[in-house]
Motif scaffolding. Structure first.
Motif, PDB file in Angstrom:
ATOM      1  N   UNK A  22       0.833  -1.203   0.000  1.00 46.41           N
ATOM      2  CA  UNK A  22       0.000   0.000   0.000  1.00 46.41           C
ATOM      3  C   UNK A  22       0.868   1.254   0.000  1.00 46.41           C
ATOM      4  N   UNK A  23       1.928   1.264   0.794  1.00 49.23           N
ATOM      5  CA  UNK A  23       2.799   2.435   0.841  1.00 49.23           C
ATOM      6  C   UNK A  23       3.467   2.684  -0.508  1.00 49.23           C
ATOM      7  N   UNK A  24       4.077   1.639  -1.079  1.00 49.32           N
ATOM      8  CA  UNK A  24       4.752   1.794  -2.372  1.00 49.32           C
ATOM      9  C   UNK A  24       3.747   2.158  -3.466  1.00 49.32           C
ATOM     10  N   UNK A  25       2.555   1.585  -3.419  1.00 57.18           N
ATOM     11  CA  UNK A  25       1.515   1.931  -4.392  1.00 57.18           C
ATOM     12  C   UNK A  25       1.052   3.365  -4.250  1.00 57.18           C
ATOM     13  N   UNK A  26       0.984   3.858  -3.019  1.00 58.01           N
ATOM     14  CA  UNK A  26       0.596   5.260  -2.797  1.00 58.01           C
ATOM     15  C   UNK A  26       1.652   6.202  -3.365  1.00 58.01           C
ATOM     16  N   UNK A  27       2.912   5.860  -3.160  1.00 53.91           N
ATOM     17  CA  UNK A  27       3.996   6.678  -3.736  1.00 53.91           C
ATOM     18  C   UNK A  27       3.889   6.669  -5.254  1.00 53.91           C
ATOM     19  N   UNK A  28       3.640   5.509  -5.833  1.00 53.42           N
ATOM     20  CA  UNK A  28       3.480   5.403  -7.292  1.00 53.42           C
ATOM     21  C   UNK A  28       2.317   6.275  -7.774  1.00 53.42           C
ATOM     22  N   UNK A  29       1.185   6.194  -7.077  1.00 57.65           N
ATOM     23  CA  UNK A  29       0.022   6.992  -7.458  1.00 57.65           C
ATOM     24  C   UNK A  29       0.293   8.484  -7.374  1.00 57.65           C
ATOM     25  N   UNK A  30       0.976   8.908  -6.342  1.00 54.15           N
ATOM     26  CA  UNK A  30       1.305  10.336  -6.194  1.00 54.15           C
ATOM     27  C   UNK A  30       2.237  10.785  -7.308  1.00 54.15           C
ATOM     28  N   UNK A  31       3.204   9.953  -7.650  1.00 55.25           N
ATOM     29  CA  UNK A  31       4.116  10.297  -8.747  1.00 55.25           C
ATOM     30  C   UNK A  31       3.352  10.461 -10.061  1.00 55.25           C
ATOM     31  N   UNK A  32       2.375   9.603 -10.292  1.00 52.57           N
ATOM     32  CA  UNK A  32       1.567   9.732 -11.513  1.00 52.57           C
ATOM     33  C   UNK A  32       0.699  10.983 -11.468  1.00 52.57           C
ATOM     34  N   UNK A  34       1.349  13.808 -10.066  1.00 56.41           N
ATOM     35  CA  UNK A  34       2.153  15.012 -10.322  1.00 56.41           C
ATOM     36  C   UNK A  34       2.823  14.950 -11.696  1.00 56.41           C
ATOM     37  N   UNK A  35       2.347  14.014 -12.507  1.00 56.96           N
ATOM     38  CA  UNK A  35       2.745  13.885 -13.908  1.00 56.96           C
ATOM     39  C   UNK A  35       4.226  13.584 -14.137  1.00 56.96           C
ATOM     40  N   UNK A  36       4.776  12.737 -13.274  1.00 55.96           N
ATOM     41  CA  UNK A  36       6.122  12.205 -13.505  1.00 55.96           C
ATOM     42  C   UNK A  36       6.003  11.136 -14.582  1.00 55.96           C
ATOM     43  N   UNK A  37       7.016  11.019 -15.424  1.00 52.81           N
ATOM     44  CA  UNK A  37       7.025  10.025 -16.495  1.00 52.81           C
ATOM     45  C   UNK A  37       6.705   8.631 -15.939  1.00 52.81           C
ATOM     46  N   UNK A  38       5.921   7.866 -16.684  1.00 59.11           N
ATOM     47  CA  UNK A  38       5.465   6.561 -16.211  1.00 59.11           C
ATOM     48  C   UNK A  38       6.638   5.610 -15.967  1.00 59.11           C
ATOM     49  N   UNK A  39       7.611   5.588 -16.853  1.00 60.15           N
ATOM     50  CA  UNK A  39       8.763   4.692 -16.653  1.00 60.15           C
ATOM     51  C   UNK A  39       9.551   5.078 -15.407  1.00 60.15           C
TER      52      UNK A  39
END
Length: 96
Positions: A22-32, A34-39
């Protein structure tokens, strides 16, 4: 080592791995968001997830290191971290 130790290890994973996920997924979701590149986002996610899973494995190593399930878990965790780094390197080179 027997079934009781394997059961204990699997129960431990059942209570710890979901929190890390859940923590790592939340970080991933936040990165997306804020429009950070998907890769780059996937690389950060996989690296973070792999490192956190590896830390969990290192913590319980003295108790479960003889179990084959533990060895498979550690292999998966380390490979996840390496995969994340492999995704991060080209993404970082492309953004420089």
């Amino acid at each position: 080592m027997g079934m009781k130790e394997e059961r204990t290890f699997l129960n431990y994973l059942a209570f710890t791995v979901p929190h890390v996920t859940v923590f790592a997924g939340a970080v991933f979701g936040i990165l997306l968001l804020v429009r950070i590149d998907v890769r780059l986002s996937l690389g950060i996610f996989a690296t973070l997830y792999g490192v956190m899973l590896t830390i969990i494995g290192v913590i319980v190593r003295p108790h479960f290191s003889r179990l084959s399930v533990y060895r498979i878990y550690m292999l998966f965790s380390i490979l996840m971290g390496i995969l994340g780094i492999a995704l991060l390197l080209p993404a970082l080179r492309g953004s420089l």
